[in-house]
Design a protein around this motif. Structure first.
Motif, PDB file in Angstrom:
ATOM      1  N   GLY A 177      -8.428   8.665   5.199  1.00 19.15           N
ATOM      2  CA  GLY A 177      -9.153   7.395   5.102  1.00 19.15           C
ATOM      3  C   GLY A 177      -8.780   6.495   3.937  1.00 19.15           C
ATOM      4  O   GLY A 177      -9.457   5.496   3.686  1.00 19.15           O
ATOM      5  N   ASP A 178      -7.709   6.823   3.210  1.00 23.58           N
ATOM      6  CA  ASP A 178      -7.310   6.003   2.062  1.00 23.58           C
ATOM      7  C   ASP A 178      -6.656   4.700   2.534  1.00 23.58           C
ATOM      8  O   ASP A 178      -5.558   4.719   3.111  1.00 23.58           O
ATOM      9  N   LYS A 179      -7.337   3.585   2.282  1.00 26.37           N
ATOM     10  CA  LYS A 179      -6.832   2.303   2.796  1.00 26.37           C
ATOM     11  C   LYS A 179      -5.535   1.863   2.107  1.00 26.37           C
ATOM     12  O   LYS A 179      -4.679   1.239   2.696  1.00 26.37           O
ATOM     13  N   ARG A 180      -5.410   2.236   0.813  1.00 30.05           N
ATOM     14  CA  ARG A 180      -4.190   1.871   0.077  1.00 30.05           C
ATOM     15  C   ARG A 180      -2.976   2.599   0.685  1.00 30.05           C
ATOM     16  O   ARG A 180      -1.903   2.021   0.839  1.00 30.05           O
ATOM     17  N   PHE A 231      -2.696   3.650   3.774  1.00 30.64           N
ATOM     18  CA  PHE A 231      -2.433   2.980   5.055  1.00 30.64           C
ATOM     19  C   PHE A 231      -1.610   1.714   4.835  1.00 30.64           C
ATOM     20  O   PHE A 231      -0.606   1.477   5.495  1.00 30.64           O
ATOM     21  N   ALA A 232      -2.085   0.901   3.871  1.00 29.01           N
ATOM     22  CA  ALA A 232      -1.429  -0.377   3.598  1.00 29.01           C
ATOM     23  C   ALA A 232       0.024  -0.155   3.166  1.00 29.01           C
ATOM     24  O   ALA A 232       0.933  -0.863   3.621  1.00 29.01           O
ATOM     25  N   THR A 233       0.254   0.851   2.316  1.00 25.26           N
ATOM     26  CA  THR A 233       1.623   1.123   1.843  1.00 25.26           C
ATOM     27  C   THR A 233       2.512   1.575   3.007  1.00 25.26           C
ATOM     28  O   THR A 233       3.647   1.114   3.145  1.00 25.26           O
ATOM     29  N   PHE A 268       2.143   0.895   6.157  1.00 23.16           N
ATOM     30  CA  PHE A 268       2.412  -0.259   7.029  1.00 23.16           C
ATOM     31  C   PHE A 268       3.427  -1.207   6.393  1.00 23.16           C
ATOM     32  O   PHE A 268       4.320  -1.704   7.077  1.00 23.16           O
ATOM     33  N   GLN A 269       3.274  -1.442   5.093  1.00 24.96           N
ATOM     34  CA  GLN A 269       4.199  -2.369   4.440  1.00 24.96           C
ATOM     35  C   GLN A 269       5.637  -1.833   4.501  1.00 24.96           C
ATOM     36  O   GLN A 269       6.566  -2.592   4.765  1.00 24.96           O
ATOM     37  N   MET A 303      -0.522  -1.773  14.519  1.00 24.03           N
ATOM     38  CA  MET A 303      -1.102  -1.220  13.301  1.00 24.03           C
ATOM     39  C   MET A 303      -2.593  -0.925  13.512  1.00 24.03           C
ATOM     40  O   MET A 303      -3.094   0.103  13.055  1.00 24.03           O
ATOM     41  N   ALA A 304      -3.266  -1.829  14.243  1.00 22.92           N
ATOM     42  CA  ALA A 304      -4.687  -1.598  14.528  1.00 22.92           C
ATOM     43  C   ALA A 304      -4.860  -0.312  15.346  1.00 22.92           C
ATOM     44  O   ALA A 304      -5.742   0.505  15.067  1.00 22.92           O
ATOM     45  N   ILE A 357      -4.377   2.787  13.175  1.00 19.68           N
ATOM     46  CA  ILE A 357      -5.540   3.152  12.342  1.00 19.68           C
ATOM     47  C   ILE A 357      -6.526   3.977  13.180  1.00 19.68           C
ATOM     48  O   ILE A 357      -7.076   4.977  12.733  1.00 19.68           O
ATOM     49  N   GLU A 358      -6.679   3.543  14.435  1.00 24.47           N
ATOM     50  CA  GLU A 358      -7.627   4.212  15.325  1.00 24.47           C
ATOM     51  C   GLU A 358      -7.156   5.617  15.716  1.00 24.47           C
ATOM     52  O   GLU A 358      -7.958   6.524  15.876  1.00 24.47           O
ATOM     53  N   ILE A 391       0.941  -6.376  -0.119  1.00 17.83           N
ATOM     54  CA  ILE A 391       0.119  -5.179   0.143  1.00 17.83           C
ATOM     55  C   ILE A 391      -1.353  -5.526   0.401  1.00 17.83           C
ATOM     56  O   ILE A 391      -2.024  -4.888   1.218  1.00 17.83           O
ATOM     57  N   PHE A 427      -2.078  -6.198   4.011  1.00 12.27           N
ATOM     58  CA  PHE A 427      -2.170  -4.974   4.808  1.00 12.27           C
ATOM     59  C   PHE A 427      -3.503  -4.260   4.554  1.00 12.27           C
ATOM     60  O   PHE A 427      -4.102  -3.714   5.467  1.00 12.27           O
ATOM     61  N   GLU A 442      -9.955  -3.654  10.479  1.00 10.21           N
ATOM     62  CA  GLU A 442      -9.821  -2.799  11.650  1.00 10.21           C
ATOM     63  C   GLU A 442     -10.815  -1.651  11.608  1.00 10.21           C
ATOM     64  O   GLU A 442     -11.401  -1.284  12.618  1.00 10.21           O
ATOM     65  N   LYS A 443     -11.035  -1.097  10.416  1.00  5.90           N
ATOM     66  CA  LYS A 443     -12.010  -0.009  10.284  1.00  5.90           C
ATOM     67  C   LYS A 443     -13.413  -0.520  10.620  1.00  5.90           C
ATOM     68  O   LYS A 443     -14.198   0.184  11.242  1.00  5.90           O
TER      69      LYS A 443
END
Lengths: 177, 115
Positions: free
Chosen positions: A9-12, A14-16, A18-19, A47-48, A51-52, B42, B45, B52-53
């Motif tokens: 669940g770490d959003k950072r 996920f973001a990294t 994806f980037q 990407m959505a 996440i799911e 970043i 994103f 989305e969550k």
């Protein structure tokens, strides 16, 4: 490590993730759709979805391969839904736009891209996955939920169709001269 | 690209198609090398992940609420029929049982005939 953190669940993380994978994903989608706008839209949807469904990722393939597998299926589903309203002219318009965008950046456009744009999506995708990205027929079959035999015949028939288009282009050019 | 070449070496490809593959490869390589893709920062994103969550959570709440409402409706209808109009309740139970038995018998007969 990043994937593990994203799974918890770490959003950072996920973001990294994806980037890092964004250029690869969008460039794959541009090759498949020949439409930069649609590619960005599909990349966001991918990407959505990722996440799911991240809990379903089992490390069997590379994360980038898993992403393009999701993107491929999203694109196929979207095209199936739009099939009735879509026309051949619209498709041609899409790759003309890409051609214009590339040429305006002084980047080379070759006739094989136009020829790829004229064949069906479900034939174009396995050709690109096989002959550009180097996936095996089994891997493509898994991505597209089809048998490896079907993929193999689509790739072969697709290459024949591209060759036919290229020859037609050559003849037209010769006549114009 | 290198993986692609390795694969091509291991695969019997019609000579005539070899040129086509090369052309396709060149065309796709020009897309790969183009600067058509702009990668956002970043934060963009991170916002996408947060949004989305939120959407996933909203959808989950909606689905659970809908499921609970439908379950309550079905259950209350069954209980109402059982205590207030038992004749209707037992008739429906009987009809459903007969329907299931007939349906599976027909399916079984079809399968046997096909084999």
């Amino acid at each position: 490590m990043l994937i593990q953190s994203a799974k918890s669940g770490d959003k950072r993380a996920f973001a990294t993730l994806f980037q890092h994978n964004y250029p690869f994903l969008v460039k794959y989608l541009i090759k498949v759709t020949l439409n930069p706008d649609l590619s960005e839209e599909l990349a966001q949807e991918t990407m959505a979805r990722c996440i799911e469904k991240i809990h379903l990722y089992q490390y069997k393939s590379k994360f980038s391969s898993w992403l393009i597998s999701i993107a491929t299926n999203l694109y196929i589903d979207q095209q199936r839904r739009k099939k009735r309203e879509k026309s051949w002219q619209q498709e041609e318009e899409n790759f003309r736009k890409l051609k214009w965008q590339m040429e305006s950046r002084n980047e080379e456009w070759n006739d094989a891209l136009s020829a790829l744009g004229k064949i069906a999506n479900d034939v174009r995708i396995p050709i690109i996955l096989r002959h550009y990205y180097g996936y095996s027929y089994d891997e493509i079959g898994e991505m597209m939920k089809l048998s490896p035999g079907t993929i193999k015949s689509r790739v072969h028939n697709g290459l024949l169709a591209v060759r036919k288009e290229l020859r037609l282009n050559d003849e037209t050019e010769r006549l114009e001269r | 690209m290198t993986k692609q070449r390795d694969l091509r070496d291991n695969e019997q490809i019609d000579e005539g198609l070899f040129e086509v593959i090369k052309e396709i490869e060149l065309g796709l390589e020009s897309v790969e090398k183009s600067d058509l893709v702009y990668t956002p920062n970043i934060e963009w994103f991170e916002n996408l992940v947060v949004e989305e969550k939120k959407n996933i959570r909203k959808k989950l709440i909606f689905d659970v609420t809908l499921f609970t409402l439908v379950a309550m409706l079905v259950l209350s209808t069954i209980l109402f029929a059982l205590y207030s109009i038992p004749v209707v309740f037992f008739t429906i139970q009987g009809l459903v049982t007969i329907f299931i038995a007939v349906y599976f018998t027909i399916q079984h007969v079809k399968q046997v005939k096909e084999t």
